[in-house]
Design an enzyme around this catalytic site. Structure first.
Site, short mmCIF file in Angstrom:
data_model
loop_
_atom_site.label_atom_id
_atom_site.label_comp_id
_atom_site.label_asym_id
_atom_site.label_seq_id
_atom_site.Cartn_x
_atom_site.Cartn_y
_atom_site.Cartn_z
N GLU A 432 -27.97 -44.35 -20.22
CA GLU A 432 -26.73 -44.36 -21.02
C GLU A 432 -25.48 -44.80 -20.28
O GLU A 432 -24.38 -44.73 -20.84
CB GLU A 432 -26.51 -42.98 -21.68
CG GLU A 432 -27.60 -42.60 -22.66
CD GLU A 432 -27.33 -41.36 -23.48
OE1 GLU A 432 -28.00 -41.17 -24.51
OE2 GLU A 432 -26.45 -40.56 -23.08
N GLU A 519 -34.27 -42.84 -27.53
CA GLU A 519 -33.85 -41.44 -27.63
C GLU A 519 -33.37 -41.16 -29.04
O GLU A 519 -32.58 -41.91 -29.61
CB GLU A 519 -32.69 -41.11 -26.68
CG GLU A 519 -33.06 -40.85 -25.25
CD GLU A 519 -31.88 -40.30 -24.43
OE1 GLU A 519 -30.95 -39.72 -25.05
OE2 GLU A 519 -31.89 -40.45 -23.21
#
Length: 819
Positions: A432, A519
């Site tokens: 991320e 995710e």
């Protein structure tokens, strides 16, 4: 003790006789400040203090908050050991893992300093060793002191939590996460010992394994460290074939190429066998005397990423042995905040749970560790694919020294260590961080300072390309393939979907058509027995003190409540809240998985956040911190089955989608019936399924099936026989459906090792679930979340070390249903 001995060399583990004491720290409690504590190596400060009875268990209640002083204290480990004088010219102290900022002294002389948990270290100590007694001392400076000093020197950088984890090469989640405790550890966390050797040793062995046109090839790259300059011989053996090469005087490396005709291929779980071959590399001197040896199991398989542009954007498809694989994955976090408590048996249990839920890939998330040899060996043996993140997560990381050199050294060591494992199919640069740079308001506070881009787009791909050229690298999770495309664009590469949990209803998963979801997740509390072991609140309530402490997500309870409000009746008590929040988690993820799978081959993978927990906590996991399966696990087992039958909204109506991830065609009649809740048919049809291997078909349902007469009193039932089971579609939310009160009959039958609970429905029973851990924490059940129509029967098999009360087993709160 001597662990292993070869000609001219030996290994002596140094795992015994250690003590631990606090060196500095004004907050150290009086009973610990001046005390030497027996220490376990490998281990860490927290587990040693806990074993000595000097701290409370940080996993229970809110004990964690009273132990933050441990991470701000300097600690000293010390041991004495006997050395017999040895017959080798070189003796190295080998440290497989030190956590983290360590100064080592042997017999009062400093031999080295370390500042990276993710590397091993080796020190030549031959000149400092004394025949007889020796003293080894390892001082660990506070990780906070080190990280905060570098932060102040280099300038702060944004991250997801108010902790300096990005300024030290240490397991980031030790500093706390939205599912984990803040337990900033220190200690000798992997093996430590002496390695005596003569002439030369194997410094690195790196097999590059390929297979093409029926021939397996292993290019064995060998580097040696020398103590003398004479020629040495390297021998590699695999599948009965032997290749040798001489490394001449002065040289330090060679490559041996072994070929294997028609090797059996290594396949992912569910696609074929997991064939492996032992590879042994031996180093000998001029007389043929053995100097060193290395051995691993390798597998022959090819792996690549297909990122071909197409009408929908660009693909992200994992291809193994030239077969596109739909990834049915889960994210993996460290299974304990204290890694030395994670045994091979514990990993094997967790992997068995993964295989049991039809999972085929584990993504090792970038805020934890490069996983252990046990982890990868088990994955190799079971056919579980592994995606390994490099260790960067949710933060802007500095690229200045000492971090630039540490990252390069760490990555080099870990790529070489793991490259021989066939289960490892993808390296990922970070978690991320590229997304964070774009969307999390980082750019203004960074003001041009480094944030990690050079690691993800230069350093790491170069290292992987040089050392592990057969395995793909992807710069980030999420990442869309090029910097000119937003990193979380669903049409390209991988994406994360977190607006659903954070802000929206879980039905919004259907608004996305991603190429690959790396995710997405939804929370629920752990099993009741796990709560009762770890939290002493009396009574338990969603917002009682212990429950609140074991909910680390920002506004987590509010988000759980938002999900309940949108779908389910108002819970009457804690027991009902517990059941309904677990149910909502399972439904949310099942809805997402089935939607994404129904769009195969546009979408070719889902990696659910997350499989496991590291302590008892309300989180996104399917397996809680005590290893118990939540209802989500059972939902994953169905939604990740090889053959999936699911009803999906399509083009303003409904469609039956059949997904076939098996290697055989799926041909069967499918019946779809619109029923009342009482089981009375209102409309129906039969459809012929003809689904080729590794594909899906979409069959539109006629209007008389998709349009109910009474939405609150009807449902769709689709069936195509075993093993696909049954797909259901309700036309209204549970809070609106006019359910009858649950009516059922039960019979409890004693069987070897447990009991069978037979339930016959007199009315519809929605998401019938049995919680035997409420009666015995060691009790388990084989199924959950069963919707039973009037007149139907189901059987639960309960395994328990002792018989459970039959009445309690068949009434609430143990036996639960929405109605």
């Amino acid at each position: 003790m001597i662990e292993a001995q070869v000609s001219g060399g030996y290994r002596q583990a140094l795992h015994d006789g250690w003590t631990l004491r606090a060196a500095t720290g004004p907050q150290v409690p009086a009973g610990i400040a001046d005390r030497a504590v027996p220490a376990t190596v490998p281990g860490c400060v927290h587990t040693d203090l806990l074993a000595a009875g000097l701290i409370d268990d940080p996993y229970l209640d809110d004990n964690e908050t009273g132990l933050t002083w441990i991470g701000r204290t300097d600690w000293v480990y010390e041991t004495g050991f006997h050395w017999d004088g040895g017959a080798t010219d070189r003796v190295d102290l080998v440290c497989a893992g030190l956590d983290t900022v360590a100064t080592l002294t042997l017999n009062g002389t400093e031999i080295g300093r370390t500042e990276n948990m993710h590397r091993g270290y080796r020190f030549d100590v031959r000149s400092l060793l004394r025949p007889g007694g020796n003293t080894l001392r390892v001082r660990f400076d506070s990780a906070y002191t080190y990280a905060e000093a570098h932060r102040d020197r280099l300038g702060d950088r944004p991250n997801a939590y108010p902790e300096p984890f990005h300024f030290i090469r240490k397991m980031a989640c030790n500093f706390g996460w939205d599912w984990g405790p803040t337990v900033v550890t220190a200690g000798i966390w992997q093996e430590i010992g002496l390695h005596g050797w003569n002439v030369a040793r194997l410094a690195t062995v790196r097999p590059v394994v390929t297979v093409a046109d029926g021939t397996g090839r292993v290019d064995v790259h060998v580097e040696i460290e020398r103590d003398t300059d004479g020629p040495v011989t390297v021998r590699a053996e695999v599948a009965g074939g032997v290749v040798t090469a001489t490394i001449p005087a002065g040289a330090r490396s060679t490559v041996l190429t072994c070929t294997v005709a028609e090797p059996r291929l290594w396949w992912p779980h569910g696609y074929g066998e997991q064939a492996r071959y032992p590879l042994t590399v031996t180093l000998t001197d001029e007389t043929g005397g053995e100097l060193d040896t290395w051995s691993r199991q390798i597998g022959f398989r090819s792996v690549r990423l297909d990122t071909t542009p197409d009408a929908h954007g660009s693909a992200f498809t994992l291809v193994v042995n030239d077969l596109p694989i739909f990834v049915r994955g889960v994210n993996w976090i460290p299974d304990d905040a204290f890694p030395t408590r994670i045994t091979r048996d514990r990993l094997a249990a967790r992997f068995a749970q993964a295989v049991g839920a039809n999972i085929n890939l584990l993504r090792v998330w970038g805020g934890g560790r490069y996983e252990s040899e046990d982890f990868y060996d088990l994955a190799d043996s079971l056919g579980l694919l592994v995606q390994q993140d490099f260790l960067f997560a949710c933060a802007a990381y500095p690229e200045e020294e000492p971090f630039a050199s540490e990252v390069a050294a760490e990555a080099t060591e870990q790529v070489v260590r793991l490259a021989s494992h066939p289960s490892l199919v993808l390296w990922t640069g970070n978690n991320e961080n590229i997304w964070g740079f774009h969307d999390w308001d980082w750019q203004e506070p960074l003001a041009g300072r480094t944030w990690g881009r050079g690691y993800y787009l230069d350093v790491l791909p170069r290292i992987v390309g040089e050392l592990d050229p057969t395995r793909p690298y992807w710069p980030g999770s999420p990442w869309s393939g090029q910097e000119g495309v937003h990193p979380n664009d669903p049409a390209h590469g991988t994406m994360h979907i977190w607006d659903v949990w954070n802000d929206d209803d879980y039905t919004k998963y259907r608004a996305y058509l991603p190429r690959f979801v790396a995710e997405f997740g939804y929370q629920a509390p752990p099993a009741y027995a796990t709560l009762r072991r770890s939290i002493s609140d009396d009574p338990l309530a969603p917002d009682s003190p212990g429950m609140a402490h074991h909910q680390k997500a920002i506004d987590g309870d509010r988000k759980l409540q938002r999900g309940l409000d949108a779908h389910l009746p108002v819970p009457a008590d804690f027991d009902e809240w517990h059941y309904l929040t677990q149910l909502n988690q399972a439904r949310a993820i099942a809805l997402g998985v089935e939607h994404f799978r129904s769009h195969r081959p546009i979408c070719m993978g889902t990696i659910v956040w997350q499989l496991n927990d590291c302590w008892p906590v309300t989180s996104w996991s399917a397996i809680d911190g005590d290893g118990r399966r939540k209802p989500l696990w059972y939902a994953l087992r169905r939604s990740y089955a090889d053959r999936l039958l699911t009803v999906q909204p399509r083009d303003g109506g409904l469609a039956l989608v059949a997904v076939n991830d098996s290697g055989q065609p799926w041909r069967a009649p499918a019946t779809v019936t619109r029923l009342t809740l009482a089981g009375e048919p209102r409309a129906g049809t039969t459809l012929e399924l003809d689904v080729p291997a590794y594909s899906s078909v979409v069959l539109a349902l006629p209007a008389e099936l998709a349009g109910p007469d009474e939405p609150r009193r009807e449902l769709l039932v689709a069936e195509a026989g075993d093993p696909a089971g049954r797909a259901l579609w309700f036309f209204a939310e549970d809070s609106e459906i006019e359910y009858p009160p649950a009516g059922y009959d039960t019979v409890v039958e004693e069987v070897d090792g447990g009991q069978r609970v037979h339930v016959t429905a007199r009315t519809v029973l929605r998401d019938l679930t049995l919680y035997p851990d409420r009666l015995d924490p060691d009790a388990t059940v084989d199924d959950a979340l069963l919707t039973v129509l009037p007149g139907e029967s189901v059987t639960f098999t309960v395994r328990s070390p002792r018989p459970l009360d039959a009445t309690a087993l068949t009434t609430r709160p143990v036996l639960r249903t929405v109605n």
